[in-house]
Design an enzyme around this catalytic site. Structure first.
Site, PDB file in Angstrom:
ATOM      1  N   GLU A 245       3.848  10.462  -2.808  1.00 15.08           N
ATOM      2  CA  GLU A 245       2.901   9.958  -3.610  1.00 15.08           C
ATOM      3  C   GLU A 245       2.536   8.503  -2.691  1.00 15.08           C
ATOM      4  O   GLU A 245       3.283   7.944  -2.793  1.00 15.08           O
ATOM      5  CB  GLU A 245       3.648   9.617  -4.867  1.00 15.08           C
ATOM      6  CG  GLU A 245       3.986  10.641  -5.656  1.00 15.08           C
ATOM      7  CD  GLU A 245       2.957  11.500  -6.401  1.00 15.08           C
ATOM      8  OE1 GLU A 245       1.814  10.874  -6.375  1.00 15.08           O
ATOM      9  OE2 GLU A 245       3.139  12.619  -6.804  1.00 15.08           O
ATOM     10  N   CYS A 279      -1.686   1.721  -7.577  1.00 21.30           N
ATOM     11  CA  CYS A 279      -1.952   2.677  -6.784  1.00 21.30           C
ATOM     12  C   CYS A 279      -3.229   3.583  -7.358  1.00 21.30           C
ATOM     13  O   CYS A 279      -4.121   3.915  -6.552  1.00 21.30           O
ATOM     14  CB  CYS A 279      -0.757   3.973  -6.533  1.00 21.30           C
ATOM     15  SG  CYS A 279      -0.116   4.443  -8.135  1.00 21.30           S
TER      16      CYS A 279
HETATM   17  P1  NDP Z   1       5.614   0.815   1.590  1.00 23.03           P
HETATM   18  O1  NDP Z   1       5.423   2.186   2.052  1.00 23.03           O
HETATM   19  O2  NDP Z   1       5.660  -0.419   2.448  1.00 23.03           O
HETATM   20  O3  NDP Z   1       7.277   1.097   0.962  1.00 23.03           O
HETATM   21  C1  NDP Z   1       7.566   1.915   0.097  1.00 23.03           C
HETATM   22  C2  NDP Z   1       9.206   2.142   0.174  1.00 23.03           C
HETATM   23  O4  NDP Z   1       9.479   2.664   1.539  1.00 23.03           O
HETATM   24  C3  NDP Z   1       9.912   1.146   0.169  1.00 23.03           C
HETATM   25  O5  NDP Z   1      11.157   1.164  -0.709  1.00 23.03           O
HETATM   26  C4  NDP Z   1      10.074   0.636   1.467  1.00 23.03           C
HETATM   27  O6  NDP Z   1      11.182  -0.291   1.782  1.00 23.03           O
HETATM   28  C5  NDP Z   1      10.303   2.277   2.188  1.00 23.03           C
HETATM   29  N1  NDP Z   1      10.363   2.011   3.531  1.00 23.03           N
HETATM   30  C6  NDP Z   1       9.749   1.264   4.395  1.00 23.03           C
HETATM   31  N2  NDP Z   1       9.914   1.749   5.819  1.00 23.03           N
HETATM   32  C7  NDP Z   1      10.489   2.860   5.569  1.00 23.03           C
HETATM   33  C8  NDP Z   1      10.816   3.952   6.557  1.00 23.03           C
HETATM   34  N3  NDP Z   1      10.690   3.703   7.899  1.00 23.03           N
HETATM   35  N4  NDP Z   1      11.491   5.094   6.124  1.00 23.03           N
HETATM   36  C9  NDP Z   1      11.835   5.243   4.772  1.00 23.03           C
HETATM   37  N5  NDP Z   1      11.398   4.391   3.997  1.00 23.03           N
HETATM   38  C10 NDP Z   1      10.863   3.157   4.241  1.00 23.03           C
HETATM   39  O7  NDP Z   1       4.772   0.706   0.242  1.00 23.03           O
HETATM   40  P2  NDP Z   1       5.042  -0.539  -1.006  1.00 23.03           P
HETATM   41  O8  NDP Z   1       6.306  -0.743  -1.192  1.00 23.03           O
HETATM   42  O9  NDP Z   1       4.135  -1.852  -0.318  1.00 23.03           O
HETATM   43  O10 NDP Z   1       4.156   0.155  -1.997  1.00 23.03           O
HETATM   44  C11 NDP Z   1       2.711   0.082  -2.246  1.00 23.03           C
HETATM   45  C12 NDP Z   1       2.179   1.196  -2.076  1.00 23.03           C
HETATM   46  O11 NDP Z   1       2.710   2.491  -2.501  1.00 23.03           O
HETATM   47  C13 NDP Z   1       0.673   1.341  -2.102  1.00 23.03           C
HETATM   48  O12 NDP Z   1      -0.078   1.760  -0.954  1.00 23.03           O
HETATM   49  C14 NDP Z   1       0.453   2.142  -3.410  1.00 23.03           C
HETATM   50  O13 NDP Z   1      -0.713   2.667  -3.357  1.00 23.03           O
HETATM   51  C15 NDP Z   1       1.467   2.884  -3.056  1.00 23.03           C
HETATM   52  N6  NDP Z   1       1.829   3.776  -4.616  1.00 23.03           N
HETATM   53  C16 NDP Z   1       1.460   4.989  -4.706  1.00 23.03           C
HETATM   54  C17 NDP Z   1       1.830   5.579  -6.048  1.00 23.03           C
HETATM   55  C18 NDP Z   1       1.593   6.840  -6.215  1.00 23.03           C
HETATM   56  O14 NDP Z   1       2.203   7.362  -7.178  1.00 23.03           O
HETATM   57  N7  NDP Z   1       0.696   7.519  -5.509  1.00 23.03           N
HETATM   58  C19 NDP Z   1       2.319   4.637  -7.028  1.00 23.03           C
HETATM   59  C20 NDP Z   1       2.718   3.513  -6.615  1.00 23.03           C
HETATM   60  C21 NDP Z   1       2.347   2.938  -5.476  1.00 23.03           C
HETATM   61  P3  NDP Z   1      11.224  -1.722   1.950  1.00 23.03           P
HETATM   62  O15 NDP Z   1      10.358  -2.185   0.725  1.00 23.03           O
HETATM   63  O16 NDP Z   1      12.512  -2.323   1.923  1.00 23.03           O
HETATM   64  O17 NDP Z   1      10.291  -2.042   3.349  1.00 23.03           O
END
Ligand code: NDP
Length: 498
Positions: A245, A279
């Site tokens: 997602e 999102c």
């Molecule tokens: P990120 O992609 O930066 O992070 C998402 C999660 O992935 C966090 O828990 C993050 O940890 C973790 N993460 C970071 N690096 C890695 C890695 N290499 N391997 C595995 N996990 C990792 O997104 P955001 O938290 O900034 O969220 C915003 C984004 O989410 C926007 O693009 C938004 O559109 C999307 N989104 C999509 C939704 C949907 O349902 N389609 C709903 C809500 C949001 P950490 O925070 O510790 O870096």
């Protein structure tokens, strides 16, 4: 690790992840950072717990999940305050988020047995002597990686459905909102205390990466498209199936026969709730020429009334301090490339806040139109007609949700949007309808949470055939005779050859 110590940026102190309010810098949560070994051990413990949880059956799980739902409902104010303290989200927005999450827990709990449980499947003439049986069995342990923008609703969209399907879950909340993730886990443990069926591991991105490689049987990721690529690459090493997602750049189309007041009201809500950090938030609007000016005036009037601030305001701080630079870049780029700010503009960026900004006549190739802004900003562009609006809306690699306002053609236009979801004469509402699947196409990801598809996402289809009688036309055996094969050929020609 986040280098700049701005309010809201998490820090690690003595092995603890410390989250802070983006508005005040006040500490919101302090949780131990998991090592790679901790993550693997959490998954191993969850594997055992999952066997016990699966053994409860749909009825046992339903009863426990409904008790968890009741606890969430009873403590809704407490959880909303924590979401507000940790991410800066206005309490009213947090309440709406949690209400939606509670609805999903309820629906998943009540419907898992019907959707996933064992059932007979009709056989066909070609194998009429067999009956068919289908059921969806749990994967085992599902890893869930969540973002910060909806720290309750987003993980629960996967967690509740995965649990209802009989899986154990290990959650890696965003480093910006670990306390909310832990709150969810702790409240679940109050209801299901016997085994660690739903647990969390905390830390930065590397902990998420470790979860991908920890032996989970499926990984449900919600976050940015860039991180989704890394998650898929890590999961590819072990053929771990993934659900993605990812981000969006959702468009709203306003047709000539739309109720403009309703469209403007929904547009401002869809674009600016949660300070635009959604999102499925409306980021781009295409309004047809005859109603363009009137619509823009109505949006500006409404958005201009929104209040901005730390407490009791319509719009809170930007949760992730680094996002402010992205929002500023998009506004600056829109204005310098020929767009006009009819509300807000470059001066609206006052960290940690961004005031409502409405941009018009923005070139379609500018960052403000093509990239996820994640701020309380809207671009509104004029189009000749709904066809041009659809073409422009569909021009990006993203395809998450969308919205159409209009009467006669609205549903037909919504069907033509290249997206997983759309709302007609509203914005964002599909996310709250637990009976509908949620997910995107293209750069917005694949797989579905919510609804029946969301339940099936967390179960492996198990197909069984059972012999009911002797075969009249034996074919799948070396005992068959040339006469049997002749008869088979005749039967097939009779059945399919016409
Ligand atoms: P990120 O992609 O930066 O992070 C998402 C999660 O992935 C966090 O828990 C993050 O940890 C973790 N993460 C970071 N690096 C890695 C890695 N290499 N391997 C595995 N996990 C990792 O997104 P955001 O938290 O900034 O969220 C915003 C984004 O989410 C926007 O693009 C938004 O559109 C999307 N989104 C999509 C939704 C949907 O349902 N389609 C709903 C809500 C949001 P950490 O925070 O510790 O870096």
């Amino acid at each position: 690790m986040t280098a700049v110590q701005l309010p809201g940026n998490p820090v690690i102190e003595a092995g603890q992840l410390v989250s802070t309010s983006p508005a005040t810098g006040a500490e919101a949560g302090r949780l131990p950072v998991a090592s790679e070994l901790d993550v693997r051990q959490a998954v191993e413990r969850a594997r055992e717990a999952g066997v016990w949880w699966a053994g409860l059956g749909f009825t046992g799980r339903r009863e426990r999940l409904l008790r968890w739902r009741a606890l969430l409902a009873k403590r809704i104010e407490q959880l909303a305050e924590l979401v507000h303290a940790e991410g800066g989200k206005p309490v009213a927005d947090a309440i709406v988020e949690i209400v939606t999450a509670i609805e999903h827990v309820d629906w998943a709990a009540r419907n898992a047995g019907r959707v996933l449980g064992p059932r007979r499947v009709r056989s066909r003439l070609i194998l009429a002597e067999f009956s068919g049986h289908l059921e969806y069995q749990p994967y085992g342990v599902v890893g869930v990686i969540g973002p910060w923008n909806y720290p309750v609703f987003t993980p629960i969209g996967s967690v509740a459905y995965a649990l209802a399907a009989g899986n154990a879950v290990v959650l890696k909340p965003s480093e910006y909102t670990p306390a909310v993730g832990q709150w969810l886990v702790d409240s679940f443990a109050e209801v299901v205390g016997e085994q660690p069926v739903f647990t969390a591991v905390h830390g930065l991105g590397d902990v998420g990466a470790a979860l991908c490689r920890s032996g989970v049987n499926k990984l449900a990721f919600t976050g940015s498209t860039a991180t989704a690529r890394k998650v898929m690459a890590a999961c590819a090493e072990t053929l771990t199936p993934v659900l993605i997602e990812a981000g969006g750049k959702d468009a709203m189309i306003v047709d000539s026969d739309a109720d403009l007041d309703a469209a403007a009201e929904a547009c401002v809500w869809g674009g600016m709730t949660n300070a635009g950090q959604t999102c499925i938030g409306i980021e781009r609007v295409y309004a047809v020429d005859p109603i363009f000016d009137a619509f823009v005036d109505k949006v500006v009037a409404r958005a201009g009334r929104l209040t901005v601030g730390p407490e009791g305001a319509d719009i809170g701080p930007i949760t992730m301090p680094s996002q402010v630079d992205v929002i500023r870049r998009h506004i600056d780029d829109a204005v310098s490339s020929g767009g006009r700010a009819v509300l807000g503009g470059p001066g609206a960026v006052q960290p940690p806040y961004v005031h409502p900004t409405v941009l018009v006549d923005v070139p379609e190739d500018s960052a403000a139109v093509r990239e996820e802004t994640f701020g309380p900003t809207l671009t509104i562009n004029r189009v000749r007609d709904a066809d041009e609006a659809v073409t422009r809306a569909n021009a990006l690699p993203y395809g998450l949700g969308g919205s159409v306002f209009g009467r006669r053609r609205a549903v037909a236009i919504a069907r033509r949007l290249r997206s997983g979801m759309a709302s007609v004469n509203s914005t964002l509402t599909f996310a709250g309808m637990s009976t509908l699947p949620f997910g995107g196409v293209g750069d917005s990801g694949f797989g579905r949470i919510h609804g029946e598809d969301g339940l099936r996402e967390f179960g492996r289809a198990k197909a069984i055939t059972r012999r009911r009688a002797r075969s009249l036309l034996p074919s799948m055996t070396f005992e068959r005779t040339p006469t049997d094969v002749d008869r088979l050929v005749k039967a097939v020609k009779m059945m399919y050859g016409r």
